[in-house]
Write a protein that holds these residues in place. Structure first.
Motif, PDB file in Angstrom:
ATOM      1  N   LEU A   1       0.823  -1.203   0.000  1.00 14.20           N
ATOM      2  CA  LEU A   1       0.000   0.000   0.000  1.00 14.20           C
ATOM      3  C   LEU A   1       0.861   1.257   0.000  1.00 14.20           C
ATOM      4  O   LEU A   1       0.562   2.232  -0.710  1.00 14.20           O
ATOM      5  N   ALA A   2       1.932   1.246   0.765  1.00 17.56           N
ATOM      6  CA  ALA A   2       2.849   2.388   0.796  1.00 17.56           C
ATOM      7  C   ALA A   2       3.491   2.609  -0.565  1.00 17.56           C
ATOM      8  O   ALA A   2       3.673   3.756  -1.012  1.00 17.56           O
ATOM      9  N   ALA A   3       3.839   1.514  -1.251  1.00 19.68           N
ATOM     10  CA  ALA A   3       4.453   1.630  -2.571  1.00 19.68           C
ATOM     11  C   ALA A   3       3.473   2.198  -3.586  1.00 19.68           C
ATOM     12  O   ALA A   3       3.844   3.021  -4.439  1.00 19.68           O
ATOM     13  N   VAL A   4       2.226   1.769  -3.497  1.00 17.84           N
ATOM     14  CA  VAL A   4       1.195   2.298  -4.412  1.00 17.84           C
ATOM     15  C   VAL A   4       0.938   3.764  -4.128  1.00 17.84           C
ATOM     16  O   VAL A   4       0.801   4.573  -5.046  1.00 17.84           O
ATOM     17  N   GLN A   5       0.910   4.123  -2.856  1.00 18.51           N
ATOM     18  CA  GLN A   5       0.724   5.531  -2.480  1.00 18.51           C
ATOM     19  C   GLN A   5       1.832   6.391  -3.054  1.00 18.51           C
ATOM     20  O   GLN A   5       1.587   7.461  -3.636  1.00 18.51           O
ATOM     21  N   ALA A   6       3.067   5.917  -2.940  1.00 16.98           N
ATOM     22  CA  ALA A   6       4.211   6.683  -3.474  1.00 16.98           C
ATOM     23  C   ALA A   6       4.122   6.817  -4.989  1.00 16.98           C
ATOM     24  O   ALA A   6       4.381   7.884  -5.548  1.00 16.98           O
ATOM     25  N   ALA A   7       3.743   5.745  -5.664  1.00 16.60           N
ATOM     26  CA  ALA A   7       3.653   5.773  -7.123  1.00 16.60           C
ATOM     27  C   ALA A   7       2.513   6.674  -7.596  1.00 16.60           C
ATOM     28  O   ALA A   7       2.589   7.273  -8.670  1.00 16.60           O
ATOM     29  N   SER A   8       1.475   6.783  -6.788  1.00 21.48           N
ATOM     30  CA  SER A   8       0.331   7.612  -7.175  1.00 21.48           C
ATOM     31  C   SER A   8       0.667   9.096  -7.146  1.00 21.48           C
ATOM     32  O   SER A   8      -0.040   9.917  -7.757  1.00 21.48           O
ATOM     33  N   GLU A   9       1.740   9.447  -6.469  1.00 17.68           N
ATOM     34  CA  GLU A   9       2.140  10.849  -6.337  1.00 17.68           C
ATOM     35  C   GLU A   9       3.113  11.283  -7.414  1.00 17.68           C
ATOM     36  O   GLU A   9       3.541  12.446  -7.448  1.00 17.68           O
ATOM     37  N   ILE A  10       3.495  10.357  -8.278  1.00 16.46           N
ATOM     38  CA  ILE A  10       4.453  10.677  -9.345  1.00 16.46           C
ATOM     39  C   ILE A  10       3.729  11.380 -10.501  1.00 16.46           C
ATOM     40  O   ILE A  10       2.659  10.946 -10.908  1.00 16.46           O
TER      41      ILE A  10
END
Length: 211
Positions: free
Chosen positions: A202-211
């Motif tokens: 979930l943290a990885a998806v959150q980070a990718a969503s901010e790119i």
């Protein structure tokens, strides 16, 4: 029955007569030797099939969309089934991030239709030739003892590969791919019993969503 280069498992020992041809061009000799696609690289092109045996390209599915790709060994694998079922806990949070989940295995299309996961919110796709797993650097040969045990004890069916009795599977892996088709996160573990923590995903998806 035609020989096919990578034999996939059946669900609950139901063996399908359908076979496919494949090229063994990037299959490692052991799971510890695989070389998974690294973050920052583009997702390779591939055409897979859904449970209705319809061809679908990865590019079509992922273009302009934040995607979580889960590569698993097959519906016969209890660790894989547990992992996929666990992803449902994240459904609402992933949806809030506009992220889709695409689960890919060597199971044949008709085997995907027999999935016992209730109402999956993700897309199930067949890589029954292991072409995509090879492109991702995840495919490896099972040793003869393991292959025999899988066939005899777990109902995994296989035939000769390139004139041998070798069998290939993918190392289970998770890729988070951004809207531009670039891998932003990757997890692959040769120990198929150890799967990615859901909070880390979930943290990885959150980070990718901010790119």
């Amino acid at each position: 029955m035609r020989l096919f280069h990578v034999v996939v498992a059946t669900l609950f020992c139901l063996i399908s007569p359908l076979t496919v041809a494949a090229s063994a061009t990037n299959i490692f000799d052991a799971p510890e030797q695989v070389s998974p696609l690294l973050p920052g690289l583009s997702l390779p092109a591939a055409t897979l099939k859904n449970s209705q045996n319809e061809s679908i390209t990865i590019k079509t599915l992922t273009e302009g969309k934040l995607s979580v790709l889960v590569v698993y060994r097959g519906g016969w694998c209890p660790y894989c089934s547990r992992q996929l079922a666990g992803l449902q806990k994240l459904e609402a949070k992933l949806a809030a991030l506009n992220a889709q989940v695409i689960a890919i295995s060597p199971d044949a299309p008709e085997q995907l239709a027999k999935s016992t996961i209730p109402n999956p919110f993700y897309t199930l796709l067949s890589d029954d030739s292991l072409a995509f797993s090879q492109a991702l650097g995840l495919a490896y040969y099972l040793d003869d003892k393991t292959a025999l045990a899988y066939r005899n004890k777990m109902g995994v069916n296989f035939v000769a590969l390139d004139g041998t009795e070798k069998v290939a599977l993918p190392v289970p892996a998770v890729f988070v791919v951004d809207k531009n088709g670039l891998v932003q996160f990757q997890y692959a573990n040769p120990n198929y019993k150890v799967r990615l923590n859901e909070a880390v995903l979930l943290a990885a998806v959150q980070a990718a969503s901010e790119i």
